[in-house]
Design a protein around this motif. Structure first.
Motif, PDB file in Angstrom:
ATOM      1  N   GLU A 138     -12.267  -4.304  14.060  1.00 37.05           N
ATOM      2  CA  GLU A 138     -13.484  -4.747  14.755  1.00 37.05           C
ATOM      3  C   GLU A 138     -13.260  -4.793  16.268  1.00 37.05           C
ATOM      4  OE1 GLU A 138     -17.337  -5.753  15.397  1.00 37.05           O
ATOM      5  OE2 GLU A 138     -16.426  -4.991  13.558  1.00 37.05           O
ATOM      6  N   ARG A 139     -12.092  -5.269  16.696  1.00 33.87           N
ATOM      7  CA  ARG A 139     -11.798  -5.329  18.132  1.00 33.87           C
ATOM      8  C   ARG A 139     -11.752  -3.922  18.733  1.00 33.87           C
ATOM      9  NH1 ARG A 139      -6.625  -8.577  19.930  1.00 33.87           N
ATOM     10  NH2 ARG A 139      -5.910  -7.345  18.197  1.00 33.87           N
ATOM     11  N   ILE A 140     -11.119  -2.979  18.049  1.00 33.18           N
ATOM     12  CA  ILE A 140     -11.054  -1.600  18.518  1.00 33.18           C
ATOM     13  C   ILE A 140     -12.449  -0.993  18.577  1.00 33.18           C
ATOM     14  CG2 ILE A 140     -10.261   0.728  17.918  1.00 33.18           C
ATOM     15  CD1 ILE A 140      -7.721  -0.660  16.770  1.00 33.18           C
ATOM     16  N   ARG A 141     -13.268  -1.259  17.558  1.00 38.41           N
ATOM     17  CA  ARG A 141     -14.630  -0.729  17.520  1.00 38.41           C
ATOM     18  C   ARG A 141     -15.442  -1.236  18.708  1.00 38.41           C
ATOM     19  NH1 ARG A 141     -19.675  -1.538  15.619  1.00 38.41           N
ATOM     20  NH2 ARG A 141     -19.366  -3.694  15.007  1.00 38.41           N
ATOM     21  N   GLN A 142     -15.337  -2.529  19.013  1.00 38.55           N
ATOM     22  CA  GLN A 142     -16.068  -3.103  20.149  1.00 38.55           C
ATOM     23  C   GLN A 142     -15.595  -2.494  21.469  1.00 38.55           C
ATOM     24  OE1 GLN A 142     -18.722  -4.976  20.161  1.00 38.55           O
ATOM     25  NE2 GLN A 142     -18.746  -5.170  17.939  1.00 38.55           N
ATOM     26  N   GLN A 143     -14.280  -2.270  21.610  1.00 31.52           N
ATOM     27  CA  GLN A 143     -13.754  -1.653  22.825  1.00 31.52           C
ATOM     28  C   GLN A 143     -14.263  -0.219  22.961  1.00 31.52           C
ATOM     29  OE1 GLN A 143      -9.531  -2.169  22.292  1.00 31.52           O
ATOM     30  NE2 GLN A 143      -9.547  -4.227  23.179  1.00 31.52           N
ATOM     31  N   ASN A 144     -14.349   0.498  21.856  1.00 32.08           N
ATOM     32  CA  ASN A 144     -14.863   1.871  21.896  1.00 32.08           C
ATOM     33  C   ASN A 144     -16.332   1.905  22.282  1.00 32.08           C
ATOM     34  OD1 ASN A 144     -12.412   2.964  21.209  1.00 32.08           O
ATOM     35  ND2 ASN A 144     -12.890   3.181  19.039  1.00 32.08           N
ATOM     36  N   ILE A 145     -17.113   0.967  21.774  1.00 33.63           N
ATOM     37  CA  ILE A 145     -18.533   0.888  22.124  1.00 33.63           C
ATOM     38  C   ILE A 145     -18.690   0.614  23.622  1.00 33.63           C
ATOM     39  CG2 ILE A 145     -20.627  -0.529  21.844  1.00 33.63           C
ATOM     40  CD1 ILE A 145     -19.807  -0.799  18.850  1.00 33.63           C
TER      41      ILE A 145
ATOM     42  N   PHE B  69       0.840  -1.201   0.000  1.00 39.85           N
ATOM     43  CA  PHE B  69       0.000   0.000   0.000  1.00 39.85           C
ATOM     44  C   PHE B  69       0.872   1.247   0.000  1.00 39.85           C
ATOM     45  CE2 PHE B  69      -2.499  -3.280   1.985  1.00 39.85           C
ATOM     46  CZ  PHE B  69      -3.771  -3.087   1.492  1.00 39.85           C
ATOM     47  N   VAL B  70       0.460   2.222  -0.767  1.00 40.05           N
ATOM     48  CA  VAL B  70       1.019   3.566  -0.695  1.00 40.05           C
ATOM     49  C   VAL B  70      -0.173   4.462  -0.391  1.00 40.05           C
ATOM     50  CG1 VAL B  70       2.190   5.414  -1.937  1.00 40.05           C
ATOM     51  CG2 VAL B  70       2.824   3.026  -2.380  1.00 40.05           C
ATOM     52  N   PHE B  71      -0.078   5.223   0.708  1.00 39.52           N
ATOM     53  CA  PHE B  71      -1.222   6.029   1.115  1.00 39.52           C
ATOM     54  C   PHE B  71      -0.745   7.275   1.849  1.00 39.52           C
ATOM     55  CE2 PHE B  71      -0.371   2.678   4.142  1.00 39.52           C
ATOM     56  CZ  PHE B  71      -0.331   3.328   5.360  1.00 39.52           C
ATOM     57  N   PRO B  72      -1.580   8.315   1.898  1.00 37.04           N
ATOM     58  CA  PRO B  72      -1.199   9.546   2.594  1.00 37.04           C
ATOM     59  C   PRO B  72      -1.111   9.306   4.100  1.00 37.04           C
ATOM     60  CG  PRO B  72      -3.445   9.692   1.750  1.00 37.04           C
ATOM     61  CD  PRO B  72      -2.886   8.407   1.259  1.00 37.04           C
ATOM     62  N   PRO B  73      -0.310  10.099   4.789  1.00 39.19           N
ATOM     63  CA  PRO B  73      -0.108   9.884   6.230  1.00 39.19           C
ATOM     64  C   PRO B  73      -1.382  10.009   7.064  1.00 39.19           C
ATOM     65  CG  PRO B  73       1.005  11.896   5.494  1.00 39.19           C
ATOM     66  CD  PRO B  73       0.456  11.229   4.284  1.00 39.19           C
ATOM     67  N   GLU B  74      -2.369  10.757   6.587  1.00 34.76           N
ATOM     68  CA  GLU B  74      -3.603  10.903   7.379  1.00 34.76           C
ATOM     69  C   GLU B  74      -4.540   9.705   7.240  1.00 34.76           C
ATOM     70  OE1 GLU B  74      -4.316  12.907   3.421  1.00 34.76           O
ATOM     71  OE2 GLU B  74      -2.720  12.995   4.876  1.00 34.76           O
ATOM     72  N   ALA B  75      -4.240   8.792   6.313  1.00 31.41           N
ATOM     73  CA  ALA B  75      -5.078   7.601   6.123  1.00 31.41           C
ATOM     74  C   ALA B  75      -4.765   6.569   7.199  1.00 31.41           C
ATOM     75  CB  ALA B  75      -4.853   7.005   4.740  1.00 31.41           C
ATOM     76  N   SER B  76      -5.778   5.844   7.607  1.00 26.09           N
ATOM     77  CA  SER B  76      -5.620   4.785   8.596  1.00 26.09           C
ATOM     78  C   SER B  76      -5.968   3.457   7.927  1.00 26.09           C
ATOM     79  CB  SER B  76      -6.555   5.044   9.774  1.00 26.09           C
ATOM     80  OG  SER B  76      -6.545   3.956  10.652  1.00 26.09           O
ATOM     81  N   ILE B  77      -5.061   2.501   8.005  1.00 28.30           N
ATOM     82  CA  ILE B  77      -5.312   1.190   7.421  1.00 28.30           C
ATOM     83  C   ILE B  77      -5.058   0.145   8.496  1.00 28.30           C
ATOM     84  CG2 ILE B  77      -4.607  -0.487   5.666  1.00 28.30           C
ATOM     85  CD1 ILE B  77      -3.925   1.834   3.851  1.00 28.30           C
ATOM     86  N   LEU B  78      -6.092  -0.645   8.776  1.00 25.37           N
ATOM     87  CA  LEU B  78      -6.009  -1.703   9.784  1.00 25.37           C
ATOM     88  C   LEU B  78      -6.540  -3.002   9.204  1.00 25.37           C
ATOM     89  CD1 LEU B  78      -7.550   0.200  12.828  1.00 25.37           C
ATOM     90  CD2 LEU B  78      -5.152  -0.335  12.499  1.00 25.37           C
ATOM     91  N   ARG B  79      -6.033  -4.117   9.731  1.00 28.74           N
ATOM     92  CA  ARG B  79      -6.641  -5.403   9.393  1.00 28.74           C
ATOM     93  C   ARG B  79      -8.062  -5.392   9.947  1.00 28.74           C
ATOM     94  NH1 ARG B  79      -2.339  -7.217  12.330  1.00 28.74           N
ATOM     95  NH2 ARG B  79      -3.791  -8.351  13.633  1.00 28.74           N
ATOM     96  N   LYS B  80      -8.977  -6.035   9.245  1.00 32.55           N
ATOM     97  CA  LYS B  80     -10.386  -5.981   9.635  1.00 32.55           C
ATOM     98  C   LYS B  80     -10.609  -6.493  11.057  1.00 32.55           C
ATOM     99  CE  LYS B  80     -15.037  -7.168   8.251  1.00 32.55           C
ATOM    100  NZ  LYS B  80     -15.899  -7.745   7.230  1.00 32.55           N
ATOM    101  N   GLU B  81      -9.940  -7.593  11.436  1.00 26.75           N
ATOM    102  CA  GLU B  81     -10.164  -8.155  12.772  1.00 26.75           C
ATOM    103  C   GLU B  81      -9.678  -7.200  13.861  1.00 26.75           C
ATOM    104  OE1 GLU B  81      -6.296 -10.027  11.201  1.00 26.75           O
ATOM    105  OE2 GLU B  81      -8.263  -9.529  10.364  1.00 26.75           O
ATOM    106  N   LEU B  82      -8.612  -6.442  13.603  1.00 22.06           N
ATOM    107  CA  LEU B  82      -8.133  -5.461  14.564  1.00 22.06           C
ATOM    108  C   LEU B  82      -9.091  -4.269  14.630  1.00 22.06           C
ATOM    109  CD1 LEU B  82      -6.009  -4.445  16.534  1.00 22.06           C
ATOM    110  CD2 LEU B  82      -4.700  -3.598  14.581  1.00 22.06           C
TER     111      LEU B  82
END
Length: 82
Positions: A49-56, A34-47
């Protein structure tokens, strides 16, 4: 869902700013680059989802705590003592 067929060394461009390249294909494993701008966030889907559940869960705890603090700060009479 969009399906694309790419060979090693071939790329796709997303939103004019993210480039995804098939770097290597070995058996059933595909290595992507991947080549992407520094403001972009790229995560594996399972990670992600885990972060999203913790935030909820954290937001629910914060809401509960806020409600508790408000009832205490209102100095309401305790209905159990009436």
């Amino acid at each position: 869902m969009l399906y694309l067929t790419r060979k090693e060394g071939e790329s796709i461009i997303i939103n004019n700013s993210i480039e995804l390249t098939v770097v290597e294909v070995r058996g059933r494993t595909v290595k992507l680059g991947f080549v992407f701008p520094p403001e972009a966030s790229i995560l594996r889907k399972e990670l992600h989802e885990r972060i999203r559940q913790q935030n909820i869960a954290a937001a629910a705890e914060a809401d509960e705590s806020l409600f508790h603090d408000v009832t205490i700060n209102l100095d309401l009479p305790d209905p159990k003592n009436e």
